[in-house]
Write a protein that holds these residues in place. Structure first.
Motif, PDB file in Angstrom:
ATOM      1  N   ILE A  66      25.600  -6.187  -3.721  1.00  0.00           N
ATOM      2  CA  ILE A  66      25.820  -4.803  -4.147  1.00  0.00           C
ATOM      3  C   ILE A  66      27.313  -4.538  -4.297  1.00  0.00           C
ATOM      4  O   ILE A  66      27.752  -3.846  -5.241  1.00  0.00           O
ATOM      5  N   ARG A  67      28.119  -5.090  -3.400  1.00  0.00           N
ATOM      6  CA  ARG A  67      29.572  -4.944  -3.534  1.00  0.00           C
ATOM      7  C   ARG A  67      30.057  -5.624  -4.818  1.00  0.00           C
ATOM      8  O   ARG A  67      30.884  -5.076  -5.550  1.00  0.00           O
ATOM      9  N   PHE A  68      29.522  -6.804  -5.094  1.00  0.00           N
ATOM     10  CA  PHE A  68      29.892  -7.516  -6.318  1.00  0.00           C
ATOM     11  C   PHE A  68      29.468  -6.725  -7.554  1.00  0.00           C
ATOM     12  O   PHE A  68      30.198  -6.667  -8.549  1.00  0.00           O
ATOM     13  N   LEU A  69      28.297  -6.105  -7.496  1.00  0.00           N
ATOM     14  CA  LEU A  69      27.825  -5.274  -8.604  1.00  0.00           C
ATOM     15  C   LEU A  69      28.789  -4.130  -8.880  1.00  0.00           C
ATOM     16  O   LEU A  69      29.211  -3.919 -10.024  1.00  0.00           O
ATOM     17  N   LYS A  70      29.135  -3.401  -7.833  1.00  0.00           N
ATOM     18  CA  LYS A  70      29.949  -2.199  -8.002  1.00  0.00           C
ATOM     19  C   LYS A  70      31.407  -2.517  -8.338  1.00  0.00           C
ATOM     20  O   LYS A  70      32.055  -1.769  -9.085  1.00  0.00           O
ATOM     21  N   GLU A  71      31.923  -3.610  -7.777  1.00  0.00           N
ATOM     22  CA  GLU A  71      33.338  -3.918  -7.975  1.00  0.00           C
ATOM     23  C   GLU A  71      33.599  -4.837  -9.166  1.00  0.00           C
ATOM     24  O   GLU A  71      34.685  -4.786  -9.757  1.00  0.00           O
ATOM     25  N   GLU A  72      32.626  -5.665  -9.518  1.00  0.00           N
ATOM     26  CA  GLU A  72      32.855  -6.657 -10.564  1.00  0.00           C
ATOM     27  C   GLU A  72      31.996  -6.417 -11.807  1.00  0.00           C
ATOM     28  O   GLU A  72      32.518  -6.236 -12.907  1.00  0.00           O
ATOM     29  N   ILE A  73      30.683  -6.453 -11.636  1.00  0.00           N
ATOM     30  CA  ILE A  73      29.786  -6.416 -12.797  1.00  0.00           C
ATOM     31  C   ILE A  73      29.940  -5.130 -13.603  1.00  0.00           C
ATOM     32  O   ILE A  73      30.052  -5.170 -14.832  1.00  0.00           O
ATOM     33  N   LEU A  74      29.930  -3.974 -12.926  1.00  0.00           N
ATOM     34  CA  LEU A  74      30.014  -2.700 -13.643  1.00  0.00           C
ATOM     35  C   LEU A  74      31.332  -2.546 -14.393  1.00  0.00           C
ATOM     36  O   LEU A  74      31.402  -1.782 -15.363  1.00  0.00           O
TER      37      LEU A  74
END
Length: 463
Positions: free
Chosen positions: A91-99
């Protein structure tokens, strides 16, 4: 009344959880041995379809799950994969990287809040698929308390806070289920291997009989010994896998996993995605069923750029014949109007194309992998990967797939693909424009290769 009985059971669980010092029988730690299921020698892929309906009563209402074991294991794999994507690291990777990645920002939206809602809605849809499968299994249980679980799931409190002790128990339950599913995966492969050995033995025996040879030959002895060994392996795996467990025994564990995933989604996204409303004016590739088509087009463009100085005769024709109709219609007029105010060299054109291809190709490859799917019966058991980054001319993420040797290993960060990492949510209009610009550069590149710069190699050429 069975639903009320089940709700009372859940309520009792939570009372015990919040009661300090109380025993917490959240998950069953072991299974009682069910009667051994009969031998299964038919080819797994065929038998799964032909025997499913006839085995459903025998295999689930109080006896071993038997033929449904592969479907149950598939559902467990979905639940484990979904839970992995909801880990704090992911979830951290989603919010900080993917989005904030260039592909998502360019093709989907630059509004991070909208992107978060899209991601949350996707997770809730995956969860809904998992829930429906659990409901289906509950309806074929012998114990009526597991029937009609859909009503309970629909009324489940979205604000319910799961106690830490329950979470720990549920996580251990998830590990137990994945271990059972691992053995079920091994069973699937062994059943296929046994079937191949049996078929080979039959053909060999027919050959021996037709030639009036002795049936005591070494090759037949070896085959019989192999079959005997494989039958022992299959018998042992049936005992260790979901095959010999009853559906009633598994259901309580699946319900615990439902609660665990539900809580994980709530913690990760809150109320995001519950009433997501994506801009209806945008035509999304996934919704239109075009994501895979566009992904293939992008990878073809990338291949042509890579082979520009040694282009196979049919590669360009294959690309143009397979272009999306909306792109093909506009391309002809663009080419006719194209001017060449600035003549670029082959390396310069490649560098310009690389600016886009560098972020676009990984998204296209993710899309192709995602469309391969692991949902059908038995298909998940044939995957040869657990978690790996495939290194090709471009590296890209691959989905978290289960292999018989690595089924329970769910460590690592951002190991699972989500739809935002593919072309599923890409705006078709933006995607068309992106491909048209690449095709125009490709048109110029091929022209330069034909009439000059043939011996020049691009400094960014991938090896």
């Amino acid at each position: 009344m069975h639903l009320l009985k089940f709700l009372a059971k859940i309520s009792t669980k939570y009372e015990q959880l919040y009661n300090k010092g109380a025993d917490v029988p959240v998950a069953i730690t072991g299974f009682n041995q069910a009667p051994q299921a009969s031998s299964f020698l038919g080819k797994a892929g065929v038998v799964l379809d032909t025997l499913r309906s006839s085995m459903i009563n025998l295999g689930s209402r109080g006896y071993g799950i038997t033929i449904l074991a592969f479907e149950v294991a598939n559902t467990i794999a979905k639940g484990a994969n979904l839970l992995q994507t909801l880990s704090k690291e992911n979830i951290r990777f989603l919010k900080e990287e993917i989005l904030h990645s260039e592909g998502v920002q360019q093709l989907v939206s630059q509004d991070v809040e909208e992107l978060l809602c899209i991601a949350a809605a996707d997770k809730r849809k995956e969860f809904d698929v998992f829930s429906r499968e659990v409901v289906r299994f509950g309806n074929i249980c012998k114990d009526p308390q597991w029937h009609n679980l859909g009503r309970f799931f629909k009324r489940f409190d979205s604000d319910l806070i799961v106690h830490r002790q329950f979470r720990e128990e549920a996580e251990r339950t998830m590990q137990e289920l994945t271990t059972l599913a691992q053995h079920t995966s091994e069973l699937y492969h062994e059943l296929n291997a046994l079937d191949r050995s049996v078929q080979h033995s039959r053909r060999k025996l027919e050959e021996v009989e037709s030639l009036l040879l002795s049936q005591r030959g070494e090759s037949l002895k070896k085959l019989r010994s192999e079959i005997k060994h494989r039958r022992i392996v299959v018998r042992n795996l049936k005992k260790k896998s979901l095959w010999s467990k009853s559906m009633d025994q598994v259901m309580e564990k699946l319900v615990d996993i439902f609660i665990l995933i539900h809580q994980a989604i709530s913690e990760a996204f809150g109320h995001n995605g519950l009433t997501v409303s994506v801009n209806d004016k945008m035509e999304r590739l996934g919704v239109a069923g075009l994501a895979s088509h566009y992904a293939k087009t992008i990878t073809q463009i990338d291949d042509i750029v890579f082979h520009a100085t040694s282009l196979p005769p049919n590669m360009r024709d294959t690309l143009y014949n397979g272009l999306p109709s909306s792109v093909k219609t506009v391309l002809c007029s663009w080419v006719r109007r194209a001017g060449y105010a600035e003549e670029l060299t082959v390396p310069q054109i490649k560098v310009e194309m690389e600016v886009t291809l560098q972020w676009l190709v990984p998204v296209a490859k993710n899309t192709i992998i995602a469309h391969q799917g692991i949902g059908s019966i038995g298909e998940w058991a044939n995957t040869g990967l657990c978690k790996i980054h495939i290194m090709t001319r471009r590296s890209f993420s691959v989905p978290f797939l289960f292999h018989s040797k690595d089924f329970g290993k769910m460590t690592g960060t951002h190991s699972s693909l989500i739809r935002l990492q593919t072309l599923y949510h890409a705006d078709k209009q933006k995607m068309d424009m992106c491909i048209l610009e690449l095709l125009m550069l490709l048109h110029r590149l091929i022209g330069r290769v034909r009439f000059g710069d043939i011996t020049i190699k691009s400094p960014t050429q991938r090896g």
